[in-house]
Write a protein that holds these residues in place. Structure first.
Motif, short mmCIF file in Angstrom:
data_model
loop_
_atom_site.label_atom_id
_atom_site.label_comp_id
_atom_site.label_asym_id
_atom_site.label_seq_id
_atom_site.Cartn_x
_atom_site.Cartn_y
_atom_site.Cartn_z
N TYR A 89 0.84 -1.19 0.00
CA TYR A 89 0.00 0.00 0.00
C TYR A 89 0.88 1.24 0.00
O TYR A 89 2.01 1.21 0.48
CB TYR A 89 -0.89 0.04 1.25
CG TYR A 89 -1.97 -1.00 1.30
CD1 TYR A 89 -3.26 -0.72 0.85
CD2 TYR A 89 -1.71 -2.27 1.80
CE1 TYR A 89 -4.26 -1.68 0.90
CE2 TYR A 89 -2.71 -3.24 1.84
CZ TYR A 89 -3.98 -2.93 1.39
OH TYR A 89 -4.96 -3.88 1.44
N THR A 90 0.35 2.34 -0.52
CA THR A 90 1.07 3.60 -0.39
C THR A 90 1.00 4.06 1.06
O THR A 90 -0.01 3.86 1.74
CB THR A 90 0.46 4.68 -1.30
OG1 THR A 90 -0.95 4.80 -1.03
CG2 THR A 90 0.65 4.32 -2.76
N ARG A 91 2.07 4.69 1.53
CA ARG A 91 2.12 5.12 2.92
C ARG A 91 1.22 6.34 3.11
O ARG A 91 1.24 7.27 2.30
CB ARG A 91 3.57 5.45 3.30
CG ARG A 91 3.86 5.35 4.79
CD ARG A 91 5.35 5.52 5.06
NE ARG A 91 6.12 4.36 4.64
CZ ARG A 91 6.33 3.30 5.41
NH1 ARG A 91 5.81 3.25 6.62
NH2 ARG A 91 7.05 2.29 4.97
N PRO A 92 0.40 6.34 4.18
CA PRO A 92 -0.61 7.41 4.37
C PRO A 92 -0.03 8.82 4.32
O PRO A 92 -0.68 9.73 3.80
CB PRO A 92 -1.18 7.09 5.76
CG PRO A 92 -0.99 5.63 5.92
CD PRO A 92 0.30 5.32 5.24
N GLU A 93 1.18 9.03 4.86
CA GLU A 93 1.71 10.38 4.91
C GLU A 93 2.04 10.96 3.53
O GLU A 93 2.24 12.17 3.38
CB GLU A 93 2.96 10.45 5.80
CG GLU A 93 4.03 9.44 5.48
CD GLU A 93 3.94 8.20 6.35
OE1 GLU A 93 5.00 7.75 6.84
OE2 GLU A 93 2.82 7.71 6.55
N PRO A 96 -1.20 12.99 0.03
CA PRO A 96 -1.43 14.23 -0.73
C PRO A 96 -0.73 14.25 -2.09
O PRO A 96 -1.27 14.76 -3.07
CB PRO A 96 -0.87 15.33 0.20
CG PRO A 96 -0.97 14.74 1.56
CD PRO A 96 -0.69 13.28 1.38
N TYR A 97 0.48 13.67 -2.15
CA TYR A 97 1.21 13.65 -3.42
C TYR A 97 0.55 12.70 -4.41
O TYR A 97 0.47 12.99 -5.61
CB TYR A 97 2.66 13.22 -3.18
CG TYR A 97 3.38 14.11 -2.19
CD1 TYR A 97 3.83 15.37 -2.55
CD2 TYR A 97 3.58 13.68 -0.88
CE1 TYR A 97 4.48 16.19 -1.64
CE2 TYR A 97 4.22 14.49 0.04
CZ TYR A 97 4.67 15.74 -0.34
OH TYR A 97 5.30 16.55 0.57
N VAL A 98 0.07 11.57 -3.89
CA VAL A 98 -0.64 10.61 -4.75
C VAL A 98 -1.91 11.25 -5.30
O VAL A 98 -2.23 11.11 -6.49
CB VAL A 98 -0.97 9.32 -3.97
CG1 VAL A 98 -1.78 8.37 -4.84
CG2 VAL A 98 0.31 8.64 -3.50
N GLU A 99 -2.62 11.96 -4.44
CA GLU A 99 -3.87 12.60 -4.87
C GLU A 99 -3.62 13.65 -5.95
O GLU A 99 -4.37 13.75 -6.92
CB GLU A 99 -4.56 13.24 -3.66
CG GLU A 99 -5.10 12.22 -2.67
CD GLU A 99 -5.59 12.86 -1.39
OE1 GLU A 99 -5.53 14.11 -1.29
OE2 GLU A 99 -6.03 12.12 -0.49
#
Length: 207
Positions: A89-93, A96-99
């Motif tokens: 999974y992508t790390r939660p922190e 914003p960059y993924v979004e």
């Protein structure tokens, strides 16, 4: 139980045998990482052991090496244990960059690969990612993620035979295509005259 899931299980027979099996913990961890990158759902240690033809305890150790490695260097991805298996999974922190990346992608045009994959899903839905890959003859993992992010397709359950996720098009797809419902999709025959008479199910089954 150290040999459970090792050797000639179904997972190891599903494709061509690897030219060389992982020889050390680092190679084993890398092989497992590669599998998890393309997995559609959490993968159990037993299934991974069958795929890499190694004992389950060795696979569990390699999984832990991966997890620790991601955590120690604060990688953009992390390894989680969910639903009886493991998945990346992508790390939660870094959300914003993924979004921002996804939003930028939504404003750009679909690639040819995206259009072709979307067409297969539209005409064969509900359909698994593996089946779409078989019909197109190439991996569609990245393209499917893009279509999901853009809201053009959605996962609607799992295939009872393979356990793979089933995908169908969304209302947004109909809106973008100017259609009221799927019955208004044009026939494939006039668009693909060279494929007249070709059964896509047969093309899939022959793989």
């Amino acid at each position: 139980m150290t040999q459970h899931g090792v050797g000639t299980g179904n997972g190891a027979q599903s494709g061509a045998a690897p030219q060389q099996l992982p020889a050390d913990p680092a190679q084993l961890a890398a092989a497992i990482e590669a599998i998890l990158l393309v997995a559609e759902s959490p993968v159990s240690a037993t299934a991974l052991a069958a795929a890499v033809q190694q004992p389950v305890p060795d696979v569990r150790h390699a999984i832990e090496l991966l997890r620790l490695g991601y955590d120690e260097r604060q990688a953009g991805i992390e390894l989680r244990e969910v639903a009886g298996g493991v998945r990346l999974y992508t790390r939660p922190e870094y959300a914003p960059y993924v979004e921002m990346f996804v939003q930028d992608g939504q404003r750009s045009r679909l690639s040819q690969a995206g259009l072709e994959t979307l067409a297969v899903i539209a005409y064969k839905q509900p359909v698994t990612r593996a089946r779409v890959s078989a019909i197109r003859g190439v991996s569609v993992d990245g393209v499917v993620r893009t279509l999901l992010a853009r809201g053009l397709i959605v996962e609607v359950g799992t295939d009872p035979d393979t356990g793979g996720g089933l995908y169908r098009t969304t209302d947004l797809f109909l809106e973008k295509m100017g259609l009221q419902d799927l019955a208004q999709l044009p026939s494939l025959a006039p668009l693909l005259p060279d494929l007249d008479g070709l059964d896509l199910d047969e093309a899939y089954d022959r793989r």
